[in-house]
Design a protein around this motif. Sequence first.
Motif, mmCIF file in Angstrom:
data_model
loop_
_atom_site.group_PDB
_atom_site.id
_atom_site.type_symbol
_atom_site.label_atom_id
_atom_site.label_comp_id
_atom_site.label_asym_id
_atom_site.label_seq_id
_atom_site.Cartn_x
_atom_site.Cartn_y
_atom_site.Cartn_z
ATOM 1 N N PHE A 127 -9.213 -6.034 -34.855
ATOM 2 C CA PHE A 127 -10.536 -6.009 -34.116
ATOM 3 C C PHE A 127 -11.353 -4.849 -34.316
ATOM 4 O O PHE A 127 -10.776 -3.409 -34.541
ATOM 5 N N MET A 128 -12.472 -4.739 -34.434
ATOM 6 C CA MET A 128 -13.494 -3.960 -34.650
ATOM 7 C C MET A 128 -14.479 -3.767 -33.493
ATOM 8 O O MET A 128 -15.020 -5.097 -33.225
ATOM 9 N N VAL A 129 -14.852 -2.783 -32.950
ATOM 10 C CA VAL A 129 -16.119 -2.865 -31.858
ATOM 11 C C VAL A 129 -17.411 -2.470 -32.270
ATOM 12 O O VAL A 129 -18.350 -2.799 -31.662
ATOM 13 N N SER A 130 -17.624 -1.674 -33.482
ATOM 14 C CA SER A 130 -18.964 -1.242 -33.807
ATOM 15 C C SER A 130 -18.643 -0.793 -35.147
ATOM 16 O O SER A 130 -17.769 -0.529 -35.991
ATOM 17 N N GLY A 131 -20.084 -0.946 -35.869
ATOM 18 C CA GLY A 131 -20.562 -0.371 -37.008
ATOM 19 C C GLY A 131 -21.631 0.560 -37.136
ATOM 20 O O GLY A 131 -22.588 0.192 -36.355
ATOM 21 N N ASN A 132 -21.659 1.627 -37.836
ATOM 22 C CA ASN A 132 -22.749 2.284 -38.172
ATOM 23 C C ASN A 132 -22.804 2.975 -39.472
ATOM 24 O O ASN A 132 -21.896 3.790 -39.750
ATOM 25 N N GLY A 133 -23.953 2.637 -40.390
ATOM 26 C CA GLY A 133 -23.828 3.091 -41.749
ATOM 27 C C GLY A 133 -22.538 2.676 -42.488
ATOM 28 O O GLY A 133 -22.015 1.488 -42.390
ATOM 29 N N ALA A 134 -21.853 3.566 -43.009
ATOM 30 C CA ALA A 134 -20.689 3.295 -43.821
ATOM 31 C C ALA A 134 -19.109 3.441 -42.886
ATOM 32 O O ALA A 134 -18.164 3.661 -43.309
ATOM 33 N N THR A 135 -19.476 3.493 -41.489
ATOM 34 C CA THR A 135 -18.412 3.737 -40.566
ATOM 35 C C THR A 135 -18.253 2.507 -39.737
ATOM 36 O O THR A 135 -19.113 1.709 -39.181
ATOM 37 N N VAL A 136 -16.831 2.064 -39.574
ATOM 38 C CA VAL A 136 -16.463 1.144 -38.473
ATOM 39 C C VAL A 136 -15.695 1.632 -37.441
ATOM 40 O O VAL A 136 -14.795 2.617 -37.772
ATOM 41 N N VAL A 137 -15.694 1.228 -36.312
ATOM 42 C CA VAL A 137 -14.675 1.629 -35.278
ATOM 43 C C VAL A 137 -13.897 0.737 -34.516
ATOM 44 O O VAL A 137 -14.509 -0.437 -34.265
ATOM 45 N N ASP A 138 -12.557 0.892 -34.361
ATOM 46 C CA ASP A 138 -11.680 -0.207 -33.892
ATOM 47 C C ASP A 138 -11.623 -0.381 -32.503
ATOM 48 O O ASP A 138 -12.353 0.662 -31.732
ATOM 49 N N ALA A 139 -10.868 -0.836 -31.817
ATOM 50 C CA ALA A 139 -10.934 -0.948 -30.558
ATOM 51 C C ALA A 139 -10.087 0.255 -29.698
ATOM 52 O O ALA A 139 -10.404 0.373 -28.387
ATOM 53 N N ASP A 140 -9.578 0.953 -30.320
ATOM 54 C CA ASP A 140 -9.141 2.395 -30.005
ATOM 55 C C ASP A 140 -10.105 3.397 -30.101
ATOM 56 O O ASP A 140 -9.559 4.654 -29.973
ATOM 57 N N GLY A 141 -11.223 2.976 -30.605
ATOM 58 C CA GLY A 141 -12.047 4.210 -31.037
ATOM 59 C C GLY A 141 -11.826 4.965 -32.257
ATOM 60 O O GLY A 141 -12.569 5.809 -32.501
ATOM 61 N N ARG A 142 -10.877 4.442 -33.079
ATOM 62 C CA ARG A 142 -10.750 5.123 -34.247
ATOM 63 C C ARG A 142 -11.692 4.725 -35.362
ATOM 64 O O ARG A 142 -12.201 3.586 -35.559
ATOM 65 N N GLU A 143 -12.279 5.669 -36.005
ATOM 66 C CA GLU A 143 -13.194 5.381 -36.980
ATOM 67 C C GLU A 143 -12.742 5.275 -38.490
ATOM 68 O O GLU A 143 -11.763 5.912 -38.807
#
Lengths: 409, 409
Positions: free
Chosen positions: B43-59
């Motif tokens: 699971f992924m909750v967000s993306g910005n540029g070349a970074t994605v963030v998972d459901a535990d806030g890990r980038e």
Amino acid sequence: MTAVQPTLGAGERALRDRARQVIPGGMYGHMNVAAFSAAHPQFMVSGNGATVVDADGREYLDLMCSWGPMILGHGHPTVTAAITEQLRHGDCLDGTSPVAVEYAELLVDTIPSADWALFCKNGSDAVTTCVTTARAATGRRKVLVARGAYHGAVPWCALRGEGITESDQAHLIHYEYNDLGSAEAAAAEAGDDLAAIVVCPMRHDVKRDQELVDPAFARGLRTLADRTGAVLVLDDVRCTHRLDLGGSWEPLGVRPDLAAYSKPLANGQPLGAVTGSDALRDAVGSIYVTGSFWTGAVPLAAGLATLTELRRGEALPVMERAGQRLRDGLAAQALTHGFGIHQSGPVQMPMLSFTGDENFRLATAWAEAAALRGVYLHPWHNWFLSAAHTDEVIDDILQRTDGAFAALR
Amino acid sequence: MTAVQPTLGAGERALRDRARQVIPGGMYGHMNVAAFSAAHPQFMVSGNGATVVDADGREYLDLMCSWGPMILGHGHPTVTAAITEQLRHGDCLDGTSPVAVEYAELLVDTIPSADWALFCKNGSDAVTTCVTTARAATGRRKVLVARGAYHGAVPWCALRGEGITESDQAHLIHYEYNDLGSAEAAAAEAGDDLAAIVVCPMRHDVKRDQELVDPAFARGLRTLADRTGAVLVLDDVRCTHRLDLGGSWEPLGVRPDLAAYSKPLANGQPLGAVTGSDALRDAVGSIYVTGSFWTGAVPLAAGLATLTELRRGEALPVMERAGQRLRDGLAAQALTHGFGIHQSGPVQMPMLSFTGDENFRLATAWAEAAALRGVYLHPWHNWFLSAAHTDEVIDDILQRTDGAFAALR
């Protein structure tokens, strides 16, 4: 007397000229307006509630709802807010968005026949996935479909168009809708190779009156599937959510093994879904279906917002009331103006035909007269209502269709 | 020394538990992470540029770009603005939005082999449309495809999974990629029934090193198609826009009759496209393909914004420079840590394998070590770079992959 617009504005004509250069036929598929009437604009620039606007700024009261998707009306603020909010976080990500889980949970909670859900983009993705799952589950190949029923524009089920080979449809066997004997004969023809019985919740083939399902036929297909070990697939793509949130055959108490949904799931955002029973969990896990955008978060967030809004319980009654008001009004107008018409299908998915009008010439002329008076409706495909169709909208539509009937004389 | 995260956080574990209940297998298709590594979040909750963030806030620094779509990076402001602006007006309308014409014009202007464009939702919609068009144009049935090449997850070309029948693929004949003799033999087998030769711009089958096309092979297929009257179809879905905006074989001077595009067309919004030559205008007009959302205005507006941005000329050089920097850095790290690796494919669509690592065990362990250090990459599928991959991002990635190589010892 309603204002009558001249046929096709300058903006529309200019766009058609440009489109002819760079888009096959100027437009392709169901949205190619060439056959609708001389007054149907090919191009639309905006939509709001029950109103759409063409490239010349002309407004139309919308009875097509974009061929089904706009169940809450164009630009519904709750759905738009969900889209905008999800866009802030992310759309197409490396992993699945949690909104997929939340939305699958809500679908499973809403649809009694559903123990799981899978998402895709097109209605035909959903129906194809059902058929592949049924074949995987049974190890069999034959698929029963009603003659003339539309299940998508892909080779295995295409109804028309060039480029389809016999092999594409080698395992299809046809039955007649609402004729259980014909379905039993088709099943007998399939013998021990029968994988699936695919059926729409009602008969909504184009260029004919709609036909509600005979409950005994629906129950008979369920029994036939059980007796033969075949999978009962309900192609609920066109009827999704409008007849019953629990699935279109839920009021009959007939539950499919697999069901395909699309069109209004996400109020216009591209989304399809398959739901199924626990018994088919392993089978659907054994097939390989996927697409680059199938778990894109924005359409799923729109789907979640749409279903949440629909579950509040106001939209379907609005559509039914509006549909009945429209049907009653059109019936009275036809009588007044001396036309024999037949209105078929559920009131929230209406179809109107003229008595003896076999080539839909009268229907086309009437649809053209309606378009010129600012009502967008189709001469030989069912229409769709939305939650934006208030009594006021319907009355406005009726004022204009009265002018269309009058012009037809 | 980069920080190492423990495998799978509480948020991820909770979502997996919920997903298992309502989504087949917890997830399906190419995004099911079960086989990637024990550390890849589903699971992924967000993306910005070349970074994605998972459901535990890990980038994670993203080397997959959502399997291709994010060519400008997640949440690119220009594309987001185009989406938001189009949403204000309308998305899925009764008619086609003028943006479809504008975007088709821009594609035709950008792609020398394109005289027209048609839009759809999935890459497999686009390839299927090409095959149907080729059959309509030639009145023939046989289709040549490279053995092992992925053209979509639909029955006529599925590579794996249950539920596919022999009839679905009855008219496929296989050749070996980059082996012109095998393609000629396949054409001979098809005889006067050869409709299409379908080919990817390079060999990018999963679980093997990528292989660039031999220009003589590409030219040979063009000649073979011309000699036999077959239609040359370039399946440019995965490589769309990343190798050359004019089409992936444009630098070779080999122009297909039809081409299929998707993935990064609209920087993550769901969109596919077919382009073709004037000679095939009538044929594509004679087939019937369509979908409820195929001319939805928002993805088309996103496509227009994406191609406009790409045509500014900065994104592709950024990807190439970043890809070369990444390739050089990984090569040096492997040498330092004593691993034999092979890097294949264009630098902006990289693939890394370990020497002698036939079951991709080492690659999987390394991908897991990378994920634990905040780099999202795949053990046996090519990666994708985007315009958001600056030198700084690549250097940050390399610092983390160095830790992954070290951990592999």
